[in-house]
Design an enzyme around this catalytic site. Structure first.
Site, PDB file in Angstrom:
ATOM      1  N   GLY A 265       0.432  -1.520   0.031  1.00  0.00           N
ATOM      2  CA  GLY A 265      -0.076   0.260  -0.191  1.00  0.00           C
ATOM      3  C   GLY A 265       0.774   0.871   0.309  1.00  0.00           C
ATOM      4  O   GLY A 265       0.134   2.387  -0.487  1.00  0.00           O
ATOM      5  N   ASP A 312      -7.623 -10.150  -9.282  1.00  0.00           N
ATOM      6  CA  ASP A 312      -6.654 -10.528 -10.411  1.00  0.00           C
ATOM      7  C   ASP A 312      -6.743  -9.089 -11.234  1.00  0.00           C
ATOM      8  O   ASP A 312      -7.279  -9.395 -11.704  1.00  0.00           O
ATOM      9  CB  ASP A 312      -6.189 -11.612 -10.475  1.00  0.00           C
ATOM     10  CG  ASP A 312      -4.819 -11.629 -11.381  1.00  0.00           C
ATOM     11  OD1 ASP A 312      -4.202 -10.499 -12.049  1.00  0.00           O
ATOM     12  OD2 ASP A 312      -4.312 -12.687 -12.018  1.00  0.00           O
ATOM     13  N   CYS A 382      12.002  -3.618  -8.561  1.00  0.00           N
ATOM     14  CA  CYS A 382      13.735  -3.705  -7.746  1.00  0.00           C
ATOM     15  C   CYS A 382      13.696  -4.197  -7.716  1.00  0.00           C
ATOM     16  O   CYS A 382      15.073  -4.631  -7.163  1.00  0.00           O
ATOM     17  CB  CYS A 382      12.437  -3.197  -6.174  1.00  0.00           C
ATOM     18  SG  CYS A 382      11.912  -4.720  -5.929  1.00  0.00           S
TER      19      CYS A 382
END
Length: 501
Positions: A265, A312, A382
């Site tokens: 979040g 999804d 990342c």
């Protein structure tokens, strides 16, 4: 000692490749999870150094009671780096303490050998990104927030703080509490005024790339502050703020935005802050447990314009009424911790896992491109691996969805133009396209390893596509309103023609 056994178990599972760091830590009992996660992550940061110290001191050879290297790692970590082993007296603890002098001596010798003065300089370079970012609540931000005797009043805006381990700033701790009433306005200048109230002007620095981002010395502590505990402050890495900033969602009441991979979040709350809690932001998370975490996070951060969806993203129809107006979509995984494992596995990168991740991410981008009104799509990871980064981007721009929708890569001036590190030219079909994407190098950029790209559809194409979709859905209803009514033709009576011969 149970705490150390729990951490050892997590490290053993990571060695056996039984899951990701976050996934395995999530399986730890909640009451022990935070403490275990901290020890595991800190041990991974110093793993290379700790292994060298343990081997040089011959700890495992001389102490048969310590049968696990990972157990030795967590115990020696706390002995050398955390002020001591936090356990009652017992044979295993005593086995380590018998070698305390030798271990400390080898640790000091290693620091001298590497030419470092502080312990933090020995940490794995990837973990320069472990500095955190603080983002304030997007709804009536820092308005009537009480922190001890301090009251802060401020209007809605997005303010971030990056607390970097590698920042060249003098030491600075939180000030002693004192009564003050600060009333400020304006995005960056307002926060400068606020922090000047609490910190020396040399204790923080405004970021060079994101206007409302501020760097603090790591000695500053926010995690116990009531502002953090009440959700007014959100801790987050600097690089993971790039996706929301580059996506640049609109701040209109009629804005419709999607965060395709939202949990836990932080990115969603940042998008909400940029949108000033206006419009509608759909946040998708398919996993039930992560969805619960997402909802708690959004509630704590007062994200009132967000609708969390336990589904999804790939199953969502772009032509569903509430999604037809979506103009901005964020996609990509931005919170993995597996980079801490990458350095020790450089020569055995799990190509199968990376290929699966890349295929999934490409599928997400292609689906995002099918939304009829979408104008901007940000893809971020990342990861430092080209297979998840440049390779996904170069394939995405060649897909049927990209060609049909006339998507292009965002130009450098649209994608954090002042950021110096761009993509890897030789990993792109067109080397010039490397300028269109952003990379962050761990240990060199005061961030974690990171990658961000932007897909843009020309406005006239987007409008045309949206219009076509709407006309197709309305079908004959629109046709009946736009076509002229059919003219009635009078029927002539057929007269008999008499032909004579």
């Amino acid at each position: 000692m149970n705490f150390y056994f729990e951490a050892t178990n997590v490290l053993d599972k990571l060695d056996a490749k039984k899951g990701s760091i976050k996934g395995i830590i999530a399986s730890v009992a909640e009451k022990n999870r935070k403490r275990t996660a901290a020890l595991v992550i800190e041990t991974l940061k110093y793993k290379q150094v700790l292994n060298e110290v343990i081997d040089t001191a011959q700890l495992l050879k001389q102490e048969k009671k310590i049968t696990s290297r990972n157990l030795a790692l967590v115990l020696v970590h706390d002995l050398l780096l955390a002020g001591g082993i936090q356990a009652g007296e017992g044979p295993i603890k005593q086995a380590v303490l018998r070698h305390r002098t030798r271990l400390q001596s080898e640790f000091t010798r290693l620091k001298v050998k590497r030419g470092v003065k502080s312990n933090s300089e020995l940490a794995q370079t990837d973990d320069a990104r472990a500095g955190t970012v603080m983002s304030n609540s997007p709804n009536d931000i820092l308005t009537s927030v009480r922190s001890g005797d301090t009251t802060i009043h401020q209007g809605q805006q997005n303010l971030l703080v990056d607390k970097r381990r590698t920042c060249d700033l003098p030491g600075a701790g939180l000030p002693s509490r004192r009564s003050v009433n600060v009333k400020v306005s304006g995005p960056a200048s307002s926060f400068v005024a606020f922090v000047h109230t609490f910190f020396s002007s040399k204790a923080f620095k405004q970021d060079d790339h994101i206007p409302d981002l501020f760097a603090f010395h790591p000695s500053a502590r926010f995690t116990d502050d009531p502002l953090y505990l009440s959700g007014k402050i959100i801790l987050q890495d600097k690089a993971s703020c790039f996706p929301a900033y580059i996506l640049a969602p609109p701040t209109r009441d009629d804005a419709v935005v999607i965060d395709a991979t939202a949990a836990p979040g932080n990115k969603t709350s940042h998008l909400c802050a940029i949108m000033q809690n206006k419009g509608k932001l759909f946040a998708f998370e398919r996993d039930r447990k992560r969805y619960s975490t997402l909802k708690n996070m959004l509630s704590k951060a007062h994200c009132n314009n967000v609708e969390a969806v336990n589904a999804d993203f790939l199953t969502i129809s772009p032509n569903e009424e509430k999604f037809r107006g979506v103009t901005h979509i964020g996609s990509g995984i931005v919170n993995r911790l597996d980079h801490l494992l990458d350095n020790e596995q450089e020569n055995e990168v799990d190509s199968e896992r990376l290929n699966k991740l890349a295929a999934f991410q490409l599928k997400m981008i292609r689906h995002a491109m099918t939304f009829p009104s979408v104008q901007r799509i940000v893809y971020s990871t990342c990861s430092v691996h080209a297979i998840e980064n440049e390779h996904v981007v170069r394939e995405a721009i060649k897909t049927e969805e990209a060609i049909k929708g006339r998507f292009r890569l965002g130009r450098r001036e649209e994608v954090l133009p002042t950021w110096h590190r761009r993509g890897i030219p030789e990993e792109m079909d067109n080397p010039d396209d490397a300028e269109s994407v952003v990379r962050c190098s761990p240990g060199e950029d005061a961030t974690n390893g990171f990658f961000v790209s932007l897909f843009v559809r020309d406005e006239d194409v987007a409008e045309s596509s949206a219009g076509t979709s709407k006309r197709k859905d309305r079908g004959s209803e629109d046709d009946s309103q736009t076509r002229p009514p059919p003219t009635k033709r009078k029927r002539k009576k057929n007269k008999s023609n008499i032909v004579t011969s």
